[in-house]
Design an enzyme around this catalytic site. Structure first.
Site, PDB file in Angstrom:
ATOM      1  N   HIS A 347       0.851  -1.200   0.000  1.00  0.00           N
ATOM      2  CA  HIS A 347       0.000   0.000   0.000  1.00  0.00           C
ATOM      3  C   HIS A 347       0.888   1.252   0.000  1.00  0.00           C
ATOM      4  CE1 HIS A 347      -3.815   2.058   0.688  1.00  0.00           C
ATOM      5  NE2 HIS A 347      -3.091   2.924   1.370  1.00  0.00           N
ATOM      6  N   ALA A 348       0.670   2.138  -0.986  1.00  0.00           N
ATOM      7  CA  ALA A 348       1.575   3.276  -1.173  1.00  0.00           C
ATOM      8  C   ALA A 348       1.538   4.224   0.022  1.00  0.00           C
ATOM      9  CB  ALA A 348       1.196   4.037  -2.436  1.00  0.00           C
ATOM     10  N   GLU A 378       1.528  11.036  -3.778  1.00  0.00           N
ATOM     11  CA  GLU A 378       2.460  10.839  -2.662  1.00  0.00           C
ATOM     12  C   GLU A 378       3.559  11.910  -2.658  1.00  0.00           C
ATOM     13  OE1 GLU A 378       1.709   8.871  -0.345  1.00  0.00           O
ATOM     14  OE2 GLU A 378       0.200   7.640  -1.330  1.00  0.00           O
ATOM     15  N   GLU A 405      -3.687  15.894   2.389  1.00  0.00           N
ATOM     16  CA  GLU A 405      -4.221  15.004   1.355  1.00  0.00           C
ATOM     17  C   GLU A 405      -4.476  15.741   0.041  1.00  0.00           C
ATOM     18  OE1 GLU A 405      -4.224  11.878   1.295  1.00  0.00           O
ATOM     19  OE2 GLU A 405      -3.596  11.727   3.381  1.00  0.00           O
ATOM     20  N   TYR A 516     -10.667  13.628   4.013  1.00  0.00           N
ATOM     21  CA  TYR A 516     -10.768  13.290   2.590  1.00  0.00           C
ATOM     22  C   TYR A 516     -11.866  14.110   1.909  1.00  0.00           C
ATOM     23  CZ  TYR A 516      -7.837   9.473   4.190  1.00  0.00           C
ATOM     24  OH  TYR A 516      -6.823   8.741   4.758  1.00  0.00           O
TER      25      TYR A 516
END
Ligand code: ZN
Length: 607
Positions: A347-348, A378, A405, A516
């Protein structure tokens, strides 16, 4: 601290009384608080370095030994954190300078589930948290095929949801995966009790109030604020929902997808119906025959892009904005591909190892469009880390959690067909109305579809933590919210034996989710401001800030603040406004909105 008090202690009682403000009230001073924060910063910096190293080696080399070392280090970190939080309480009510006050607040908010003081309860909370996380991680459901048991994990479920168009198969996968929540229910009830107790000991009414207090505004106002933002985007979501329901009805029949009703949650190509991009190509695409640029997946393979070259490409976007190339250590120490000889967490994730230049990416990069997008995302985290590396320890973070984010996604909005053509990964397809609507639908299926889900996960938890929703109504409340915001319904009958929220990682993993939702709003607002700085003319969706140092300067000015100032200051540094605003998002999708309104004319929208 003790050293600082000593001079007073040797004074005769009378003098002490004159020297200190308020006799018999040995209140600590603002200066002592400042020193306390300095001391904590040193301690935590050292602990963080170690925790990052232990975490990194565990994630990139999973063995029982690295798990043990990482768990020990993390335990020590948590132990120090709770001691620090407790010690900090002696400054409650003391008038502090703004930076110290902010640092102490960020310290308190540094953990998403504060443990109660009582050691037995602390241990119980740690145990339950680990168990919930493990239940999710090991989650699977099994079916009997002949005399064989076949079990399915989240990867299998994700694949079926994305690819299958057989409603029975989808229903089976959906129902199967949702069984993993059931055994979590009892633990979750206790988790809520304990974490609430911890939050109350820190002076918050409950854990939901604590989470909401991380946004530099009164907690009730924040509730209003997210509703206001939702109100701005809801008309657009409603149009998208109406269109998607119509297309799904065409595909699966009006018996399964009745007009005027919420849509069964298993038909959107995603187990949580939170993004609909997997049904874009064959169900939602407005103009299937419109010309399009060659698929990025194919181009990446054809041009023999490997992981390093894809990462270089993403880096070159950031450097085109005037940012520095990533440090050598990034290239030496990142993990960009899946190693062949050991288990890793693929998972990145983006890592800031040392509060300085030590940034790393951990990702198992494959040559496809999704992975390329993830690298840009990222690197947004990493360039944020690098931008605030000179801030004091407690201010090395996002202005609020939605900011962190949003950065990479903001940059991704500039990865337009035009940009891809510029870097040799696309051909110049003359944009037509049809290609524009296709492109916007593809993005909307990802970003607009997500908004109500992004909002409701924490709406549910806020109610649970406050006690407004009791355990007897956990599942009912979850589906009430999903129906109300997303316009989806469970595909079969649910009861209070079920615990469907547990089938989403962030509930057992206890990761706050509102970030998010906010990031989805903010990225368009930031994009608009950057496009303005870049001198873009024309509709917002055609803008790419690639190569604009002016835009880069604006972005950097915001990033460099870290969390040193309330977020409106950071937002203002970039956009000139102190309010979050969904207008740029709505404007970005103006062509699609108009198209949807025509498509939906005469239909019964809503649910
Ligand atoms: Zn991220």
């Amino acid at each position: 601290m003790k050293t600082a008090l000593r001079p007073f202690r040797i004074l005769p009682p009378l003098l002490l009384c004159l020297a200190a403000a308020g006799c018999g009230d040995p209140r600590p001073t603002a200066e002592q608080a400042r020193q306390f924060v300095e001391e904590l910063s040193r301690d935590f910096r050292a602990l963080d370095d170690e925790a990052a190293a232990a975490g990194w080696v565990q994630a990139t080399y999973i063995t029982p030994d690295t798990q043990l070392l990482n768990a020990r280090t993390y335990e020590r970190y948590l132990e120090r954190l709770s001691r620090a939080v407790k010690d900090a309480r002696r400054f409650d009510g003391v008038k502090l300078d703004p930076a110290t006050e902010r640092a102490l607040k960020l310290l308190r908010l540094g953990v998403s589930a504060p443990a109660p003081d009582d050691p037995a309860k602390r241990a119980e909370l740690a145990e339950i948290s680990a168990r919930l996380e493990a239940m999710y991680g090991e989650g699977r459901y099994c079916e009997t095929l002949g005399d064989e048991q076949v079990c399915h994990n989240i990867d299998d479920v994700t694949e079926v949801m994305a690819k299958s168009r057989d409603p029975d198969e989808l229903l089976q996968a959906w129902t199967g995966w949702h069984t993993i929540g059931r055994p979590m229910r009892e633990d979750y009830v206790r988790f809520v009790e304990l974490a609430n107790e911890g939050a109350r000991e820190l002076g918050y009414e409950d854990l939901g109030v604590m989470w909401r207090s991380g946004y530099d505004m009164p907690v009730d106002e924040f509730v209003q604020e997210v509703e206001r933002l939702w109100g701005q985007v809801k008309p657009l979501y409603d149009e998208l929902h109406c269109y998607a329901r119509d297309r799904l009805a065409e595909k699966y029949g009006a018996d399964l997808v009745p007009a005027g009703q919420p849509v069964p949650a298993h038909l959107f190509g995603n187990i949580w119906a939170q993004q609909w991009n997997n049904i874009y190509e064959d169900i939602l695409k407005p103009y299937p025959r419109a010309p399009q640029a060659p698929p990025l997946d194919r181009e990446l393979v054809r041009q023999k892009y490997d992981a390093a070259r894809m990462t270089k490409l993403a880096e070159s976007f950031y450097t085109s904005l005037g940012m520095s190339p990533l440090p050598d250590s990034f290239w030496e120490r990142s993990m960009l591909t899946r190693p062949r000889d050991r288990e890793v967490v693929c998972h990145a994730s983006a890592w800031h190892m040392d509060g300085k230049e030590g940034v790393r990416l951990k990702q198992c990069i494959l040559p496809n469009e999704e992975e390329l997008g993830t690298i840009y995302h990222e690197l947004g985290h990493l360039y944020y880390d690098l931008a605030y590396k000179d801030q004091p320890y407690f201010f090395q973070g996002g202005a609020h959690d939605g900011f962190h984010e949003a950065i990479g996604d903001t940059v991704l909005l500039s990865v337009t067909p035009g940009y891809l053509a510029d870097v040799g990964l696309g051909s110049r397809v003359r944009p037509s109305r049809e290609t524009t609507i296709n492109q916007q639908m593809k993005m909307a299926a990802d970003k607009i579809a997500f908004l109500p889900f992004g909002l409701l996960v924490d709406q549910w938890r806020w109610k649970v933590f406050s006690g407004e929703v009791t355990p007897a109504h956990y599942n009912q409340a979850w589906w009430d919210l999903r129906r109300r915001y997303q316009g989806v319904a469970p595909p079969n009958e649910r009861t209070e034996q079920d615990f469907d929220p547990g089938a989403k990682y962030h509930i057992p993993g206890n990761t706050p989710y509102m970030r998010y939702f906010l990031a989805h709003i903010l990225q368009f607002q930031m994009h608009e401001a950057l496009c303005r700085a870049a001198g873009h003319e024309g509709p917002l969706h055609t803008c790419s800030i690639y190569g604009s140092e002016e835009a880069g300067k604006k972005l950097q000015a915001m990033l460099a603040l870290g969390s040193s100032k309330p977020w409106p200051d950071a937002l203002e540094a970039l956009t000139g406004t102190r309010e979050m605003d969904a207008r740029p998002l709505v404007e970005y999708f103006a062509p699609l909105r108009a198209w949807l309104e025509t498509q939906n004319a005469g239909k019964t929208c809503g649910w």
